[in-house]
Design a protein around this motif. Structure first.
Motif, mmCIF file in Angstrom:
data_model
loop_
_atom_site.group_PDB
_atom_site.id
_atom_site.type_symbol
_atom_site.label_atom_id
_atom_site.label_comp_id
_atom_site.label_asym_id
_atom_site.label_seq_id
_atom_site.Cartn_x
_atom_site.Cartn_y
_atom_site.Cartn_z
ATOM 1 N N HIS A 266 0.836 -1.204 0.000
ATOM 2 C CA HIS A 266 0.000 0.000 0.000
ATOM 3 C C HIS A 266 0.874 1.260 0.000
ATOM 4 O O HIS A 266 0.613 2.224 -0.730
ATOM 5 N N ALA A 269 2.279 1.938 -3.445
ATOM 6 C CA ALA A 269 1.303 2.568 -4.340
ATOM 7 C C ALA A 269 1.149 4.046 -4.012
ATOM 8 O O ALA A 269 1.085 4.893 -4.915
ATOM 9 N N GLU A 314 6.381 -7.140 -11.937
ATOM 10 C CA GLU A 314 5.145 -7.803 -11.503
ATOM 11 C C GLU A 314 4.792 -7.466 -10.063
ATOM 12 O O GLU A 314 3.617 -7.379 -9.702
ATOM 13 N N LYS A 317 3.426 -3.943 -10.128
ATOM 14 C CA LYS A 317 2.066 -4.007 -10.684
ATOM 15 C C LYS A 317 1.090 -4.517 -9.634
ATOM 16 O O LYS A 317 -0.041 -4.025 -9.530
ATOM 17 N N GLN A 318 1.523 -5.495 -8.839
ATOM 18 C CA GLN A 318 0.674 -6.008 -7.776
ATOM 19 C C GLN A 318 0.286 -4.905 -6.800
ATOM 20 O O GLN A 318 -0.878 -4.795 -6.383
ATOM 21 N N LEU A 320 0.173 -1.643 -7.375
ATOM 22 C CA LEU A 320 -0.721 -0.664 -8.024
ATOM 23 C C LEU A 320 -2.098 -1.266 -8.254
ATOM 24 O O LEU A 320 -3.119 -0.594 -8.063
ATOM 25 N N ASP A 321 -2.184 -2.517 -8.663
ATOM 26 C CA ASP A 321 -3.478 -3.154 -8.916
ATOM 27 C C ASP A 321 -4.316 -3.231 -7.649
ATOM 28 O O ASP A 321 -5.546 -3.077 -7.680
ATOM 29 N N ARG A 322 -3.661 -3.436 -6.517
ATOM 30 C CA ARG A 322 -4.402 -3.615 -5.270
ATOM 31 C C ARG A 322 -4.734 -2.298 -4.580
ATOM 32 O O ARG A 322 -5.780 -2.178 -3.932
#
Length: 324
Positions: A266, A269, A314, A317-318, A320-322
């Motif tokens: 978190h 991000a 990856e 990306k994890q 940012l995706d979450r």
């Protein structure tokens, strides 16, 4: 270890290391409930503070020793710091890295000119044994990742900058949160702040399941992690605090703070969205503590050091995706 070594390292680093800024965001302040000041060492050469210690250690060697070459063991950030420092001193470098290290860190270390030797960390192979054997066979100088005085001195230059930059912002006290593995950066910053900004209190921050420093500070003796691999925060997963670093941490640091991997993701991000910086999981735990563990922090201002930005795509990306 003493402040004179840190000041000498700062002189050798002048013109070679980046003086990273202090960053703020009102959006992060709102989440934390206080002003959050970020020292982004992810913007340092090689993407982490480790360049400071690598340069300090390599530059402190006499020319004949340096020409024979150096060896280091690391999951990636110390590896790259030593590799670049050695390359710029025209010295050979061998880096012992775990075979489960992020591919980006292995590739970058090779690209910086170092010979990379992989060892089986998940299988229980010890990096110290591999490193000591190669050092003996080839006559190389071992540069340890944290339990090495000249490395600690180099990392301490980050603390000198924090003291001067925070004073320029009118901040002279508060908690300084540092992502902590073996304690080289944390102890170096603590020594620098003891000399130049003694009203600050350094707090080591670690990921859940790998909180050897926090437990050691509580018990008063060196505690070990049950495992030394398998977490997202590879950059700060170490077996235990160092023999040199732990007495410094015990004398100068406040209690450790432990965050979850989700909190680290978190924070990654939020660092991207609000500060426009890329931070790896292990380099984000101090910011995660500042944002999500406010009850453990004292003062109206908190300083968090984001220690590295060498993250595989990856994993980023994890995050940012979450959370983005």
């Amino acid at each position: 270890m003493n402040i004179d070594m840190i000041r000498a390292a700062a002189t050798r680093l002048e013109g070679h290391a980046r003086r990273t800024p202090l960053l703020t965001s009102p959006f992060l302040d709102e989440i934390a409930g206080r002003r959050v000041i970020v020292k982004p060492e992810c913007l340092q050469h090689t993407g982490s503070f480790k360049f400071r210690g690598g340069w300090s250690a390599v530059s402190a060697l006499d020319e004949a020793t340096r020409k024979r070459g150096v060896i280091a063991y690391s999951s990636g950030n110390h590896a790259q710091g030593v590799a670049l420092a050695a390359a710029r001193h025209n010295a050979p470098a061998v880096i012992v890295m775990p075979n489960d290290a992020p591919r980006l860190k292995i590739d970058n270390t090779r690209a910086l000119g170092a010979e990379v030797v992989l060892y089986d960390r998940p299988g229980g192979e010890a990096r110290e044994e591999v490193g000591d054997r190669i050092a003996t066979e080839r006559g190389l100088t071992l540069i340890k990742p944290y339990d090495e005085p000249q490395v600690i001195a180099g990392q301490g230059t980050c603390g000198l900058e924090i003291a001067a930059q925070a004073a320029g912002m009118g901040v002279t006290s508060g908690d300084v949160l540092v992502c902590c593995g073996g304690g080289g950066l944390t102890s170096g910053i603590a020594l620098a702040l003891e000399a130049d900004a003694p009203a600050f209190r350094v707090r080591p921050v670690e990921p859940q399941g790998f909180d050897d420093v926090a437990r050691s500070l509580t018990s008063g003796q060196i505690e070990h992690n049950a495992k030394t691999s398998g977490g997202l925060c590879d950059a700060i997963i170490t077996p235990a605090p160092g023999e040199i670093t732990f007495p410094i941490l015990s004398r100068l640091c406040g209690p450790g703070i432990v965050v979850t991997e989700d909190e680290a993701l978190h924070a990654m991000a939020l660092a991207f969205l609000r500060l426009k910086i890329v931070v790896e999981p292990g380099g984000a735990v101090a910011l995660a503590a500042a944002l999500f563990h406010g009850d453990a922090i004292e003062g109206d201002d908190v300083i968090a050091v984001t220690t590295g930005g060498n993250v595989d795509a990856e994993v980023f990306k994890q995050a940012l995706d979450r959370f983005a």
